[in-house]
Write a protein that holds these residues in place. Structure first.
Motif: not given
Ligand code: PRT
Ligand code: ZN
Length: 283
Positions: A252-278
């Motif tokens: 789970v990821v906090n909505e406030d950190d979301f864009w910042h965290v996804t940018d960093q995930l991509k930078a370390v090689g993450a792919e196929g990122i899906l984000v779903l509401p809870i």
């Protein structure tokens, strides 16, 4: 049966109703009704003007209420608050005509100030050692300076466009407000129990709104970096992919950190990122 008072029609109404619905409580609401009973929870909803809600809860006519902190504190009943609800955020601010010089709140000494919040403003000014003449008016406060009724105003601001449209400049924030759940101070044990059930559900709904569920693929080599970015509730779920050297990570990821965290995930090689509401999040 516990009685909850909400605003009949106004800025708080829609968010109050949807919060109750998201708590899994069903009811039929119609704008001409004064009250309604939930079908799957021992709850009765009363529709009232927001200004009447603190007093009715204090007197026990309603057990619970949803109201802005601004109205609650102005009514002199802040002790009724049990839970902030995170919507209808706004501030009570002082504003002066745009061309007017203003350095500090001391400049308001001896001035005429129009407001619908004489209690909150009076306390604020007294705290700053300022004496001013407060003119209590119930609406259209923002036009008071232009018709010569006041030198300054103190009113609710959210986007600031009302002040701007009336040639006014916001100079001090007097009070920050959001919608809160309030409760009568002497509820029976049964009603106290129902209140706790409601609070538990409201907290789960609010927590879910603040978080997103995230699923992604990452190379095993990046796993430590991904885990550090997505600590999750306890720790992320990691499962191997059919392709060697890759894993799927769920967290789970906090909505406030979301864009910042996804940018960093991509930078370390993450792919196929899906984000779903809870829908609900029980801690
Ligand atoms: O009829 P009833 O008495 O029930 O409703 P009401 O007219 O007294 O209240 P209502 O529905 O206007 O507001 C209910 C509550 O919403 C307030 O007590 C605040 O807690 C909260 N809230 C949030 C606001 C605003 N935002 C808001 N922007 N209340 C009022 N405003 C008004 C403000 O008075 C000003 O006229 O909007 C204008 C400023 O908005 P901006 O966006 O131009 O800055
Ligand atoms: Zn009102």
């Amino acid at each position: 049966m516990i009685r909850l008072a909400i605003q009949k029609s106004g800025r708080l109404s829609e968010d109050s109703l949807s919060l109750i619905r998201e708590c899994g409580i069903s009811f039929v609401s119609s704008s001409y009704k004064l009250k309604t009973e939930a079908t799957n929870f021992p709850l009765e909803i009363l529709y009232l003007r927001d200004d009447d809600i603190p007093g009715y809860v204090q007197d026990g006519v309603a057990d619970l209420g949803v109201v802005g902190q601004n109205v609650l504190v102005e009514a002199g009943l802040p002790e009724l608050e049990v839970e902030p609800l995170g919507f209808s955020k706004c501030r009570l601010s002082l504003a002066v005509p745009r061309g007017e010089a203003y350095a500090s709140v001391a400049d308001l000494q001896g001035k005429n100030i129009a407001t619908s919040y004489p209690q909150i403003l009076g306390t604020y000014l007294a705290g700053h050692g300022v004496q001013a003449n407060l003119h209590t008016i119930s609406g259209s406060v923002e036009i008071a300076p232009s018709i010569g009724l006041a030198d300054a105003i103190c009113d609710i601001v959210s986007s600031g466009s009302t002040l701007l449209g009336n040639g006014l400049r916001e100079v001090e924030t007097v009070f920050r407000s959001e919608a809160v759940l309030i409760a009568n101070r002497s509820l029976s044990a049964e009603k106290q129990n129902l209140l706790e059930q409601l609070q538990f559900r409201m907290q789960a709904v609010r927590r879910a709104r603040r978080n997103k569920y995230i699923v992604l693929n990452a190379p095993v080599a990046s796993l430590d970096a991904v885990k550090a970015l997505l600590p999750g509730i306890k720790s992320p779920t990691v499962t191997p992919l059919a392709e060697q050297g890759w894993v799927s990570v769920q967290s789970v990821v906090n909505e406030d950190d979301f864009w910042h965290v996804t940018d960093q995930l991509k930078a370390v090689g993450a792919e196929g990122i899906l984000v779903l509401p809870i829908e609900k999040m029980i801690s």
